[in-house]
Write a protein that holds these residues in place. Structure first.
Motif, PDB file in Angstrom:
ATOM      1  N   LYS A  55       0.663  -1.574  -0.308  1.00 32.52           N
ATOM      2  CA  LYS A  55       0.099   0.032  -0.246  1.00 32.52           C
ATOM      3  C   LYS A  55       1.116   1.426  -0.161  1.00 32.52           C
ATOM      4  O   LYS A  55       0.660   2.377   0.111  1.00 32.52           O
ATOM      5  N   GLY A  83      -6.117  -1.954   7.377  1.00 29.44           N
ATOM      6  CA  GLY A  83      -5.957  -1.417   6.119  1.00 29.44           C
ATOM      7  C   GLY A  83      -5.896  -2.722   4.972  1.00 29.44           C
ATOM      8  O   GLY A  83      -6.047  -2.097   3.239  1.00 29.44           O
ATOM      9  N   ASP A  84      -5.766  -3.581   5.599  1.00 27.09           N
ATOM     10  CA  ASP A  84      -5.215  -4.463   4.359  1.00 27.09           C
ATOM     11  C   ASP A  84      -6.894  -4.858   3.232  1.00 27.09           C
ATOM     12  O   ASP A  84      -8.563  -4.974   4.545  1.00 27.09           O
ATOM     13  N   SER A  85      -6.663  -5.140   2.124  1.00 26.10           N
ATOM     14  CA  SER A  85      -8.391  -5.625   1.431  1.00 26.10           C
ATOM     15  C   SER A  85      -7.705  -6.172   0.357  1.00 26.10           C
ATOM     16  O   SER A  85      -6.785  -5.245   0.390  1.00 26.10           O
ATOM     17  N   GLU A  87      -9.003  -5.183  -2.308  1.00 28.63           N
ATOM     18  CA  GLU A  87      -9.070  -3.728  -3.358  1.00 28.63           C
ATOM     19  C   GLU A  87      -7.885  -3.194  -3.393  1.00 28.63           C
ATOM     20  O   GLU A  87      -6.707  -3.052  -3.944  1.00 28.63           O
ATOM     21  N   SER A  88      -6.956  -3.003  -1.752  1.00 25.06           N
ATOM     22  CA  SER A  88      -5.970  -1.958  -1.490  1.00 25.06           C
ATOM     23  C   SER A  88      -4.613  -2.961  -1.702  1.00 25.06           C
ATOM     24  O   SER A  88      -3.445  -2.725  -2.057  1.00 25.06           O
TER      25      SER A  88
END
Length: 300
Positions: A55, A83-85, A87-88
């Motif tokens: 990221k 914050g991890d997904s 998408e990211s």
């Protein structure tokens, strides 16, 4: 210098070990929050550790600087931090990594993905977007598409406990799957660095035999010498879970379980012709090891 992204994971850690044995200079992208035991293992292999995050584009630029090749196995599906997904990490993060590698002059990008699946879901959309970026990057690329990892899908974490003779099966369990060991996928990834057949190639990977989940249970009963308690998760329940999921990760897991229920057979001979001398571990080998001692393999 070979940069491994996902180096603290199951597959990435194995790749680092194989590279170290070959005498390659290895650089591992790690996070400050990575598990100390995994960092210690990388240190014992002689891998250079660089702190970074998918990221954080500047950290990727630094990690790629001076690398001749990048091998990426990273995903947010197993180890998630704030914050991890999908998408990211799996989409935007991997796209940033490809761009950083290209900007740094990396010659070869090796991406571990998975085969095309009829059911649409967020993780697959992310993988395909990254595959497209890699192909368009101008770097030499190798995209590996293994089927189901034996050590993950036939593990207690997903309901298959050979030591305690219990098995959870997704769907009817009658459709065949070309189970493959993560160790073999790691060997394919490392071999791709020097193999002309792997240049600008998409390679589907499967194990030496295709067995249905019920055939795996019968084989496990032979190896363990006892009957298994088998529980089924009906395909209708998986479809309902997929249809009602609002979280991208939950929907992706449901889609992968439906993929398991439908089966996936990959002809291993094609990959073996391109990678001569590669040994493929059988499901029996895995079961013989896992019925002797508790599994120490974690998918993360």
């Amino acid at each position: 210098m070979i940069l491994v992204v996902g180096a603290t994971g199951l597959l990435g850690g194995e790749i680092c070990q194989l590279l170290s044995r070959r005498g390659n200079a290895v650089r591992a992208l790690v996070r400050r929050t990575s598990h100390p035991d995994r960092l210690a293992r990388l240190k014992s292999l002689g891998a250079e550790q660089v702190c970074g995050d998918l990221k954080d584009r500047p950290s990727l630029d630094g990690a790629c600087r001076g690398a001749t090749a990048v091998i990426s196995t990273a995903s947010s599906t197993m180890t998630r931090q704030e914050g991890d997904s999908i998408e990211s990490v799996d989409r935007l993060g991997q796209l940033s990594l490809v761009d950083a590698a290209r900007a740094a002059g990396v010659k070869h990008f090796i991406l571990v993905s998975f085969p095309s699946i009829d059911t649409p879901f967020p993780l697959q959309a992310a993988k395909r977007a990254v595959e497209d970026r890699v192909r368009e990057s101008g770097m030499t690329y190798t995209i590996l598409q293994p089927t189901f990892f034996t050590e993950v899908w036939l593990s207690p974490a997903l309901g298959f406990d050979a030591l305690n003779a219990t098995a959870q099966i997704y769907g009817a369990g009658k459709n065949k799957i070309s189970w493959i060991s993560f160790q073999d996928v790691a060997q394919f990834a490392v071999s791709a660095l020097d193999n002309p057949e792997a240049r600008n190639a998409v390679v589907e990977l499967g194990g030496p035999e295709a067995l249905s989940p019920l055939e795996v249970v019968r084989l496990a009963e032979q190896v363990a010498g006892k009957r298994f308690d088998v529980q089924h998760v009906p395909e209708a329940a998986l479809a309902a879970q997929y249809g009602s999921a609002t979280d991208p990760l939950q929907q992706s897991f449901a889609a992968l379980m439906l993929f398991y229920a439908h089966g996936k057979v990959t002809d291993a001979k094609r990959a073996l012709r391109a990678f001569p001398g590669q040994h493929l571990r059988s499901v029996r080998e895995y079961l013989e090891a896992s019925t002797r001692t508790p599994s120490s393999v974690s998918p993360t």
